[in-house]
Design a protein around this motif. Structure first.
Motif, PDB file in Angstrom:
ATOM      1  N   CYS A  19       0.852  -1.184   0.000  1.00  0.00           N
ATOM      2  CA  CYS A  19       0.000   0.000   0.000  1.00  0.00           C
ATOM      3  C   CYS A  19       0.893   1.241   0.000  1.00  0.00           C
ATOM      4  O   CYS A  19       2.009   1.229   0.502  1.00  0.00           O
ATOM      5  N   GLY A  20       0.363   2.292  -0.594  1.00  0.00           N
ATOM      6  CA  GLY A  20       1.126   3.518  -0.726  1.00  0.00           C
ATOM      7  C   GLY A  20       1.735   3.645  -2.115  1.00  0.00           C
ATOM      8  O   GLY A  20       2.504   4.556  -2.381  1.00  0.00           O
ATOM      9  N   THR A  21       1.389   2.727  -3.012  1.00  0.00           N
ATOM     10  CA  THR A  21       1.882   2.769  -4.386  1.00  0.00           C
ATOM     11  C   THR A  21       0.687   2.818  -5.337  1.00  0.00           C
ATOM     12  O   THR A  21      -0.438   2.455  -4.974  1.00  0.00           O
ATOM     13  N   TYR A  22       0.944   3.273  -6.550  1.00  0.00           N
ATOM     14  CA  TYR A  22      -0.121   3.334  -7.550  1.00  0.00           C
ATOM     15  C   TYR A  22      -0.643   1.929  -7.860  1.00  0.00           C
ATOM     16  O   TYR A  22      -1.843   1.726  -8.029  1.00  0.00           O
ATOM     17  N   TYR A  45      -3.043   0.989  -5.281  1.00  0.00           N
ATOM     18  CA  TYR A  45      -4.277   1.761  -5.486  1.00  0.00           C
ATOM     19  C   TYR A  45      -5.155   1.052  -6.522  1.00  0.00           C
ATOM     20  O   TYR A  45      -6.342   0.841  -6.312  1.00  0.00           O
ATOM     21  N   SER A  62      -3.112   5.716   2.272  1.00  0.00           N
ATOM     22  CA  SER A  62      -1.772   5.785   1.674  1.00  0.00           C
ATOM     23  C   SER A  62      -1.841   5.555   0.161  1.00  0.00           C
ATOM     24  O   SER A  62      -1.105   6.191  -0.601  1.00  0.00           O
ATOM     25  N   CYS A  63      -2.735   4.700  -0.281  1.00  0.00           N
ATOM     26  CA  CYS A  63      -2.888   4.467  -1.719  1.00  0.00           C
ATOM     27  C   CYS A  63      -3.552   5.668  -2.389  1.00  0.00           C
ATOM     28  O   CYS A  63      -3.201   6.031  -3.513  1.00  0.00           O
ATOM     29  N   ALA A 118      -0.864   8.089  -2.959  1.00  0.00           N
ATOM     30  CA  ALA A 118      -0.026   7.712  -4.099  1.00  0.00           C
ATOM     31  C   ALA A 118      -0.702   8.093  -5.406  1.00  0.00           C
ATOM     32  O   ALA A 118      -0.045   8.578  -6.334  1.00  0.00           O
ATOM     33  N   GLU A 119      -2.009   7.938  -5.482  1.00  0.00           N
ATOM     34  CA  GLU A 119      -2.748   8.316  -6.688  1.00  0.00           C
ATOM     35  C   GLU A 119      -2.740   9.835  -6.875  1.00  0.00           C
ATOM     36  O   GLU A 119      -2.556  10.326  -7.985  1.00  0.00           O
ATOM     37  N   ALA A 169      -0.433  11.915  -5.839  1.00  0.00           N
ATOM     38  CA  ALA A 169       0.929  12.272  -6.248  1.00  0.00           C
ATOM     39  C   ALA A 169       1.166  11.933  -7.721  1.00  0.00           C
ATOM     40  O   ALA A 169       1.780  12.708  -8.456  1.00  0.00           O
ATOM     41  N   ARG A 170       0.634  10.782  -8.162  1.00  0.00           N
ATOM     42  CA  ARG A 170       0.792  10.384  -9.566  1.00  0.00           C
ATOM     43  C   ARG A 170       0.106  11.392 -10.476  1.00  0.00           C
ATOM     44  O   ARG A 170       0.662  11.826 -11.481  1.00  0.00           O
TER      45      ARG A 170
END
Length: 128
Positions: free
Chosen positions: A93-96, A99, A112-113, A116-117, A119-120
């Motif tokens: 978790c915390g990554t695209y 997500y 956290s996901c 990440a979304e 931020a992406r």
């Protein structure tokens, strides 16, 4: 009615296999399953094992030697002739990727996901 095209080694013997004179659609079912009449024909056939092995070696479609494509694939996997599909690493978790995993599972993405979304999206080039 069309006849089933059987391998040459089946035509060379004194006994012609019963499958050669049956409806080919029996041997190539749409759902990939196997019908009772096919089991009976293959079960009584003296060529069942060589026919099955022939199909396994060539990765043939349909029912051969009383075995479906799925059955042959499983047998080849057990025999080590093919590798099992590689297991992909599950991203934390915390990554695209995590997500997207939440979304595929029909889950609400965790904070956290979601971060990440966001931020992406903030760093993604704008569409023209």
């Amino acid at each position: 009615m069309t006849t089933l095209s059987v391998p040459a080694f089946l035509r060379d013997g004194d006994t012609v296999p019963e499958c050669a004179s049956t409806d080919p659609d029996l041997w190539f079912p749409e759902n990939g399953g196997i019908r009772g009449v096919v089991r009976e024909i293959c079960g009584a056939c003296p060529y069942r094992l060589p026919c099955r092995d022939w199909a396994r070696a060539r990765d043939e479609r349909g029912v051969w030697g009383g075995e479906t494509e799925t059955g042959r694939r499983s047998a080849r996997l057990v025999a080590g002739l093919v590798r099992a599909p590689a297991q992909r690493e599950t991203k934390p978790c915390g990554t695209y990727a995590a997500y997207r995993r939440h979304l595929r599972k029909g889950e609400q993405p965790c904070r956290s996901c979601q971060g990440a979304e966001r931020a992406r999206r903030a760093h993604a080039p704008e569409a023209a």
